[in-house]
Motif scaffolding. Structure first.
Motif, mmCIF file in Angstrom:
data_model
loop_
_atom_site.group_PDB
_atom_site.id
_atom_site.type_symbol
_atom_site.label_atom_id
_atom_site.label_comp_id
_atom_site.label_asym_id
_atom_site.label_seq_id
_atom_site.Cartn_x
_atom_site.Cartn_y
_atom_site.Cartn_z
ATOM 1 N N GLU A 58 -0.700 7.231 4.880
ATOM 2 C CA GLU A 58 -1.433 5.972 4.948
ATOM 3 C C GLU A 58 -2.681 5.985 4.075
ATOM 4 O OE1 GLU A 58 -0.074 3.447 6.442
ATOM 5 O OE2 GLU A 58 1.569 4.756 7.107
ATOM 6 N N ASP A 59 -2.928 7.077 3.395
ATOM 7 C CA ASP A 59 -4.100 7.221 2.528
ATOM 8 C C ASP A 59 -3.601 7.637 1.146
ATOM 9 O OD1 ASP A 59 -6.317 8.160 1.083
ATOM 10 O OD2 ASP A 59 -7.338 8.876 2.883
ATOM 11 N N GLU A 60 -3.556 6.678 0.219
ATOM 12 C CA GLU A 60 -2.935 6.939 -1.076
ATOM 13 C C GLU A 60 -3.626 8.070 -1.834
ATOM 14 O OE1 GLU A 60 -1.014 4.431 -4.781
ATOM 15 O OE2 GLU A 60 -2.406 3.438 -3.406
ATOM 16 N N ALA A 61 -4.950 8.129 -1.755
ATOM 17 C CA ALA A 61 -5.671 9.183 -2.464
ATOM 18 C C ALA A 61 -5.352 10.553 -1.879
ATOM 19 C CB ALA A 61 -7.177 8.920 -2.414
ATOM 20 N N ALA A 62 -5.313 10.647 -0.563
ATOM 21 C CA ALA A 62 -4.986 11.920 0.085
ATOM 22 C C ALA A 62 -3.539 12.303 -0.177
ATOM 23 C CB ALA A 62 -5.244 11.821 1.588
ATOM 24 N N SER A 84 0.804 -1.226 0.000
ATOM 25 C CA SER A 84 0.000 0.000 0.000
ATOM 26 C C SER A 84 0.839 1.278 0.000
ATOM 27 C CB SER A 84 -0.924 0.009 1.216
ATOM 28 O OG SER A 84 -0.167 -0.035 2.420
ATOM 29 N N ASN A 88 -3.549 13.521 -3.749
ATOM 30 C CA ASN A 88 -4.349 14.753 -3.762
ATOM 31 C C ASN A 88 -4.593 15.223 -5.202
ATOM 32 O OD1 ASN A 88 -5.749 16.801 -2.348
ATOM 33 N ND2 ASN A 88 -4.036 18.207 -2.611
ATOM 34 N N ARG A 112 -0.455 12.268 5.494
ATOM 35 C CA ARG A 112 -1.349 11.651 4.515
ATOM 36 C C ARG A 112 -0.834 10.298 4.030
ATOM 37 N NH1 ARG A 112 -4.131 15.897 1.005
ATOM 38 N NH2 ARG A 112 -3.999 17.859 2.147
ATOM 39 N N PRO A 169 2.417 4.474 -1.103
ATOM 40 C CA PRO A 169 2.125 5.289 -2.284
ATOM 41 C C PRO A 169 3.306 5.363 -3.243
ATOM 42 C CG PRO A 169 1.370 6.398 -0.300
ATOM 43 C CD PRO A 169 2.197 5.225 0.153
#
Length: 257
Positions: A150-154, A28, A157, A148, A30
């Motif tokens: 741990e959140d690939e979309a964030a 996961s 961005n 951010r 990024p």
């Protein structure tokens, strides 16, 4: 007492802290995704060879597959066309891999504008307060972007206009590359350039200018909020990939308590 013995004692006593600046490598983590038709880097993968079973009764081990520029990684000068005849990652000087750091805090500006770009004036103002950039050292940009991670979309961005992440203005990148003594630039984002770097003039100024000047990049750093503006020492441990354009790296900082 020798210098190294004193350092070990300081680390054990806590008077020198070892801060891990590295993003853990996993599926996961990024990665930088380029638009078509450009080639893509591989995500990090573990392929199990054996795990205390018929394939190997007493041992567990894996093959790994990943790109050179995955997770926290070092960019070598030969990564970019402007530095194509420069050093590869296996040739990184020890004086670059263990070096002093300057940390510029851009967190407030980035909270207000995800596309914020570092300007020459920002660095000049930092120098007026903290002294000159370290000769042969690293300039690290603290932006808060690691939160951010741990959140690939964030972390990406992105919208219909592409990613929106902070970086360095083109004239500042040129100035850092040509007129300052730093050996490299480190960031919390997926690449040393801003998300909107393809639209800057010139495009991708950090890669073009810094690598063209024989300088280095570090990306996807974490825990920069644990570092002072000056005084820390960076320890960068890439794989010595012969001919490689970069490598995932464990990056540590030594900080006086």
């Amino acid at each position: 007492m020798s210098v190294l013995s004193a350092l070990l004692d300081a680390a054990r006593s806590g008077s020198v802290r070892v801060v891990d600046l590295t993003t853990p490598l996993q599926a996961s983590t990024p990665i930088l995704e380029l638009p078509e038709p450009f080639g893509q880097t591989a995500r990090f993968e573990l392929e199990e060879i054996s795990r205390y079973d018929d394939r190997g009764p007493a041992w567990y081990w894996n093959n790994i597959r990943t790109g050179e520029h995955t997770g926290t990684h070092l960019d070598a000068p030969n990564h970019w066309i402007t530095g194509r005849d420069g050093l590869d990652v296996a040739q990184a000087p020890m004086s670059t891999l263990v070096a002093p750091v300057a940390v510029i805090d851009m967190t407030a500006q980035v909270e207000a504008d995800a596309d914020h770009l570092l300007q020459i004036g920002d660095v000049r103002a930092w120098e007026a307060e903290h002294g000159p950039l370290p000769d042969g050292g690293w300039l690290l940009l603290r932006t808060g972007w690691a939160a951010r991670g741990e959140d690939e979309a964030a972390f990406a961005n992105a919208d219909e206009n592409g990613p929106h992440t902070p970086g360095v203005a083109p004239d500042c990148a040129r100035w850092l590359a040509r007129e300052t003594p730093v050996a490299g630039l480190g960031v919390e984002t997926v690449g040393t350039d801003a998300g909107q770097a393809p639209n800057l003039e010139p495009a991708f100024p950090c890669h073009s200018e810094l690598m063209g000047a024989g300088k280095w990049g570090l990306t996807s750093l974490r825990n920069l909020d644990a570092l002072p503006a000056t005084g820390a020492v960076l320890v960068v441990c890439p794989l010595p990939i012969v001919g490689g354009s970069g490598s995932p790296a464990r990056v540590l900082a030594l900080v006086e308590a």
